[in-house]
Enzyme design. Structure first.
Site, PDB file in Angstrom:
ATOM      1  N   HIS A 129      -0.986   5.961   4.357  1.00 44.84           N
ATOM      2  CA  HIS A 129      -1.574   4.671   3.929  1.00 44.84           C
ATOM      3  C   HIS A 129      -3.004   4.956   3.430  1.00 44.84           C
ATOM      4  O   HIS A 129      -3.195   5.742   2.511  1.00 44.84           O
ATOM      5  CB  HIS A 129      -1.489   3.697   5.116  1.00 44.84           C
ATOM      6  CG  HIS A 129      -1.823   2.274   4.815  1.00 44.84           C
ATOM      7  ND1 HIS A 129      -1.753   1.722   3.562  1.00 44.84           N
ATOM      8  CD2 HIS A 129      -2.251   1.247   5.630  1.00 44.84           C
ATOM      9  CE1 HIS A 129      -2.099   0.444   3.607  1.00 44.84           C
ATOM     10  NE2 HIS A 129      -2.425   0.134   4.854  1.00 44.84           N
ATOM     11  N   SER A 144      -1.693  -1.894   7.175  1.00 38.35           N
ATOM     12  CA  SER A 144      -2.940  -2.511   7.683  1.00 38.35           C
ATOM     13  C   SER A 144      -2.848  -4.031   7.701  1.00 38.35           C
ATOM     14  O   SER A 144      -3.323  -4.678   8.644  1.00 38.35           O
ATOM     15  CB  SER A 144      -4.149  -2.048   6.868  1.00 38.35           C
ATOM     16  OG  SER A 144      -3.948  -2.288   5.490  1.00 38.35           O
ATOM     17  N   HIS A 179       4.976   4.876  -3.907  1.00 37.52           N
ATOM     18  CA  HIS A 179       4.665   3.611  -3.252  1.00 37.52           C
ATOM     19  C   HIS A 179       5.939   2.978  -2.721  1.00 37.52           C
ATOM     20  O   HIS A 179       7.006   3.147  -3.301  1.00 37.52           O
ATOM     21  CB  HIS A 179       3.973   2.639  -4.221  1.00 37.52           C
ATOM     22  CG  HIS A 179       3.209   1.571  -3.508  1.00 37.52           C
ATOM     23  ND1 HIS A 179       3.787   0.398  -3.132  1.00 37.52           N
ATOM     24  CD2 HIS A 179       1.928   1.528  -3.073  1.00 37.52           C
ATOM     25  CE1 HIS A 179       2.879  -0.341  -2.500  1.00 37.52           C
ATOM     26  NE2 HIS A 179       1.741   0.328  -2.442  1.00 37.52           N
ATOM     27  N   ASP A 217      -5.054   5.304  -4.385  1.00 37.28           N
ATOM     28  CA  ASP A 217      -5.808   6.377  -3.734  1.00 37.28           C
ATOM     29  C   ASP A 217      -5.957   7.622  -4.593  1.00 37.28           C
ATOM     30  O   ASP A 217      -6.770   8.499  -4.305  1.00 37.28           O
ATOM     31  CB  ASP A 217      -5.142   6.743  -2.405  1.00 37.28           C
ATOM     32  CG  ASP A 217      -5.137   5.566  -1.458  1.00 37.28           C
ATOM     33  OD1 ASP A 217      -6.186   4.918  -1.340  1.00 37.28           O
ATOM     34  OD2 ASP A 217      -4.096   5.271  -0.856  1.00 37.28           O
TER      35      ASP A 217
HETATM   36  N1  AMX Z   1       5.305  13.358  -2.833  1.00 39.01           N
HETATM   37  C1  AMX Z   1       6.438  13.948  -2.340  1.00 39.01           C
HETATM   38  N2  AMX Z   1       7.474  13.244  -1.870  1.00 39.01           N
HETATM   39  C2  AMX Z   1       7.415  11.913  -1.927  1.00 39.01           C
HETATM   40  C3  AMX Z   1       6.319  11.237  -2.471  1.00 39.01           C
HETATM   41  C4  AMX Z   1       5.217  12.005  -2.920  1.00 39.01           C
HETATM   42  N3  AMX Z   1       4.111  11.456  -3.389  1.00 39.01           N
HETATM   43  N4  AMX Z   1       6.551   9.922  -2.395  1.00 39.01           N
HETATM   44  C5  AMX Z   1       7.772   9.763  -1.831  1.00 39.01           C
HETATM   45  N5  AMX Z   1       8.289  10.980  -1.525  1.00 39.01           N
HETATM   46  C6  AMX Z   1       9.517  11.265  -0.835  1.00 39.01           C
HETATM   47  C7  AMX Z   1       9.492  10.662   0.556  1.00 39.01           C
HETATM   48  O1  AMX Z   1       8.740  11.465   1.454  1.00 39.01           O
HETATM   49  C8  AMX Z   1      10.957  10.551   0.878  1.00 39.01           C
HETATM   50  O2  AMX Z   1      11.417  11.836   1.227  1.00 39.01           O
HETATM   51  P1  AMX Z   1      12.486  12.054   2.430  1.00 39.01           P
HETATM   52  O3  AMX Z   1      13.684  11.221   2.069  1.00 39.01           O
HETATM   53  O4  AMX Z   1      12.745  13.521   2.430  1.00 39.01           O
HETATM   54  O5  AMX Z   1      11.823  11.547   3.679  1.00 39.01           O
HETATM   55  C9  AMX Z   1      11.567  10.186  -0.478  1.00 39.01           C
HETATM   56  O6  AMX Z   1      10.623  10.635  -1.461  1.00 39.01           O
HETATM   57  C10 AMX Z   1      11.807   8.706  -0.670  1.00 39.01           C
HETATM   58  O7  AMX Z   1      10.617   8.016  -0.429  1.00 39.01           O
HETATM   59  P2  AMX Z   1      10.290   6.647  -1.213  1.00 39.01           P
HETATM   60  O8  AMX Z   1      11.339   5.664  -0.839  1.00 39.01           O
HETATM   61  O9  AMX Z   1      10.067   6.925  -2.644  1.00 39.01           O
HETATM   62  O10 AMX Z   1       8.872   6.266  -0.607  1.00 39.01           O
HETATM   63  P3  AMX Z   1       8.552   5.480   0.756  1.00 39.01           P
HETATM   64  O11 AMX Z   1       8.622   4.027   0.486  1.00 39.01           O
HETATM   65  O12 AMX Z   1       9.360   5.989   1.891  1.00 39.01           O
HETATM   66  O13 AMX Z   1       7.038   5.942   1.029  1.00 39.01           O
HETATM   67  C11 AMX Z   1       4.787   6.401   0.411  1.00 39.01           C
HETATM   68  C12 AMX Z   1       5.969   5.454   0.251  1.00 39.01           C
HETATM   69  C13 AMX Z   1       3.561   5.803  -0.249  1.00 39.01           C
HETATM   70  C14 AMX Z   1       4.488   6.573   1.926  1.00 39.01           C
HETATM   71  C15 AMX Z   1       5.165   7.774  -0.228  1.00 39.01           C
HETATM   72  O14 AMX Z   1       5.346   7.600  -1.620  1.00 39.01           O
HETATM   73  C16 AMX Z   1       4.120   8.850   0.010  1.00 39.01           C
HETATM   74  O15 AMX Z   1       4.188   9.524   1.047  1.00 39.01           O
HETATM   75  N6  AMX Z   1       3.144   9.053  -0.927  1.00 39.01           N
HETATM   76  C17 AMX Z   1       2.059   9.987  -0.734  1.00 39.01           C
HETATM   77  C18 AMX Z   1       1.017   9.412   0.218  1.00 39.01           C
HETATM   78  C19 AMX Z   1       0.231   8.285  -0.453  1.00 39.01           C
HETATM   79  O16 AMX Z   1      -0.237   8.410  -1.567  1.00 39.01           O
HETATM   80  N7  AMX Z   1       0.056   7.185   0.290  1.00 39.01           N
HETATM   81  C20 AMX Z   1      -0.777   6.047  -0.192  1.00 39.01           C
HETATM   82  C21 AMX Z   1       0.052   4.840  -0.590  1.00 39.01           C
HETATM   83  C22 AMX Z   1      -0.832   3.694  -0.980  1.00 39.01           C
HETATM   84  C23 AMX Z   1      -1.564   3.134   0.198  1.00 39.01           C
HETATM   85  O17 AMX Z   1      -0.975   2.639   1.126  1.00 39.01           O
HETATM   86  N8  AMX Z   1      -2.870   3.228   0.235  1.00 39.01           N
END
Ligand code: AMX
Length: 465
Positions: free
Chosen positions: A303, A273, A349, A404
């Site tokens: 997000h 955002s 994150h 969140d």
């Molecule tokens: N549950 C399951 N798997 C997860 C996870 C979670 N909460 N967080 C990360 N992973 C997975 C990723 O999907 C990725 O899998 P892949 O290689 O098979 O595609 C792997 O772990 C590596 O990811 P990462 O480097 O740890 O995270 P990222 O920087 O790519 O993504 C985020 C960050 C927030 C999108 C991810 O942790 C996520 O999807 N979390 C759940 C959604 C969430 O809570 N979003 C809110 C974030 C805060 C905000 O912006 N408001």
């Protein structure tokens, strides 16, 4: 005493001659309750500081880019300047150098309240200084006075189909508000670029003032009888007016909203955002168009929409395990989520590597005000069980909860049960950070953003050399 008539060149001379001058100047700005006047003094000094810095260090390297970074969502690339906040992976967010507990302690509060007023946080983000109570009150009043919506936006909101997601309603209404942009008008009339920030400031103040009215209208149209939201009260703060318009009168809920609207405001510049608002603003799209673009990014489930997703997930979990659950039942549900190829919402994150301090402060609020709430107990139990499971997966870089993961349970407790609405509240808060930065982006004359991209074919050729 109008000490603010000192010219900015004089101030620069004064600062060079006397090392204690910044403290002196801080004293001067503490007397000024008009935020724009404070900025008018600060901007030339900051412009000069950056000019000198770039003259000396413009060619200095600050990092490197690898192939993995390019395919990996640009993680870790230092490619943006963002003045209002910096995110430390272990410690969490600092707003102009202040942590969340420091903001809770040092920012002015409402009479009888314990949580910081978002008006004060905005002042801090814009100026880098902790405001006085008088300065915060001046902002509350100014926002109340700027809150009225143009008729076409009211009509548009009242004609939105209630099945349209609240975030779509929100970003559409903010886009339509650009009819009011002083920046767009001044630009079309050929205003000099040194004046851009002043119009962006006016638009930003107007937009922030109007957001609670838009957001409350969406809530009442979508989930209540759609009847009028009542009038803004000049003597109430921004959050109190928002709560009244939503139809909530519990003072504890208003306190929660002051905290909520403070902590969701800013999370440095690279998140979707913030970066989107910055990117669109760099094309000199006005603040309404820029922020609406940011809202569309916030509406993504990875997000800001994660706060809605968390509640949907928790409800399913609660339906399955009830209120007298065992840890094994929780583990089973979490593994089921992961094995079906979904993420555990509210965990993980891109930058943080510890529990988000925004989670912690909401947890502390819950421990104080709703320690026996069954949903809070479930959230607290999930906090124990999820991190070891995500660690066991082996690929998740941060197994800890983010902001969140905790916001929804607090809103549920006070009766705001409609989870599809939660991201709108996040958006109201996010405006404070991204618009404070937008004012500075134009004040510093930051150019249109245009990083270089390569095709895989070209990258293979280049790296193979
Ligand atoms: N549950 C399951 N798997 C997860 C996870 C979670 N909460 N967080 C990360 N992973 C997975 C990723 O999907 C990725 O899998 P892949 O290689 O098979 O595609 C792997 O772990 C590596 O990811 P990462 O480097 O740890 O995270 P990222 O920087 O790519 O993504 C985020 C960050 C927030 C999108 C991810 O942790 C996520 O999807 N979390 C759940 C959604 C969430 O809570 N979003 C809110 C974030 C805060 C905000 O912006 N408001």
């Amino acid at each position: 005493m109008s000490l603010f008539r000192i010219s900015s060149t004089k101030i620069l001379e004064l600062q060079k001659a006397c090392p204690t001058a910044s403290i002196l100047l801080r004293g001067l700005s503490a007397e000024q309750t008009n935020l724009k006047s404070v900025l008018q003094e600060k901007i030339p000094r900051e412009q000069e500081k950056i000019k000198e810095f770039r003259k000396k260090h413009g060619g200095t390297k600050v990092g490197e880019v690898t192939v993995d970074m390019m395919y990996g969502g640009m993680r870790g690339i230092k490619g943006l300047v963002w003045e209002t906040s910096v995110l430390d992976p272990d410690e969490g967010i600092r707003f102009r150098g202040l942590s969340i507990p420091e903001c809770q302690q040092q920012l002015p509060k409402a009479k009888g309240g314990e949580e910081p007023l978002p008006e004060g946080l905005f002042w801090l983000l814009v100026t880098g200084e902790i405001p006085t109570e008088a300065q915060v009150q001046a902002i509350s009043k100014e926002w109340a006075q700027r809150a009225e919506l143009p008729a076409h936006v009211v009509t548009m909101l009242n004609n939105m189909p209630s099945k349209l997601h609240p975030m779509s309603q929100f970003s559409a209404a903010v886009t339509a508000l650009n009819s009011e942009s002083t920046f767009a008008k001044a630009y079309s009339e050929g205003v000099h670029k040194s004046k851009y920030w002043e119009y962006v400031y006016e638009d930003s103040m107007n937009l922030i003032a109007k957001l609670p009215v838009i957001a409350a209208t969406i809530y009442r149209n979508t989930y209540r009888d759609g009847k009028g939201i009542g009038a803004i009260d000049d003597n109430k703060d921004w959050s109190a007016n928002y709560c009244t318009m939503l139809g909530f009168d519990d003072p504890k809920f208003t306190e929660l909203m002051r905290l909520y609207l403070t902590i969701h405001s800013d999370h440095e510049g690279g998140n979707v955002s913030a970066h989107t608002t910055h990117l669109v603003g760099s094309a000199l799209s006005d603040p309404y168009l820029s922020f609406a673009a940011g809202l569309n990014g916030l509406a993504g489930p990875l997000h800001g929409l994660a706060n809605q997703e968390v509640l949907v997930w928790l409800e399913k979990l609660r339906k399955q395990v009830g209120d007298n659950f065992t840890e094994d039942q929780l583990k089973e549900f979490i593994w089921k989520t992961l094995k079906s190829g979904q993420v555990v919402p509210g965990y993980g994150h891109a930058v943080l590597r510890k529990t988000d301090p925004r989670y912690t402060c909401q947890r502390e609020f819950a421990l104080k005000h709703l320690p026996n709430d069954p949903l809070f107990k479930l959230v607290a139990a999930v906090y124990k069980v999820v991190p070891p499971i995500l660690t066991e997966l082996g690929k998740v870089k941060n197994p800890w909860p983010n902001v969140d993961s905790h916001s929804g349970v607090l809103l549920q407790y006070y009766g705001l049960k409609e989870m599809n609405y939660y991201t709108v509240m996040f958006g109201v808060s996010r405006a404070l950070g991204v618009l404070a930065q937008l004012i500075w982006s134009r004040a510093l004359g930051l150019p249109i953003e245009r990083p270089k991209s390569l095709s895989t074919e070209l990258l293979i050729k280049q790296v193979g050399k």
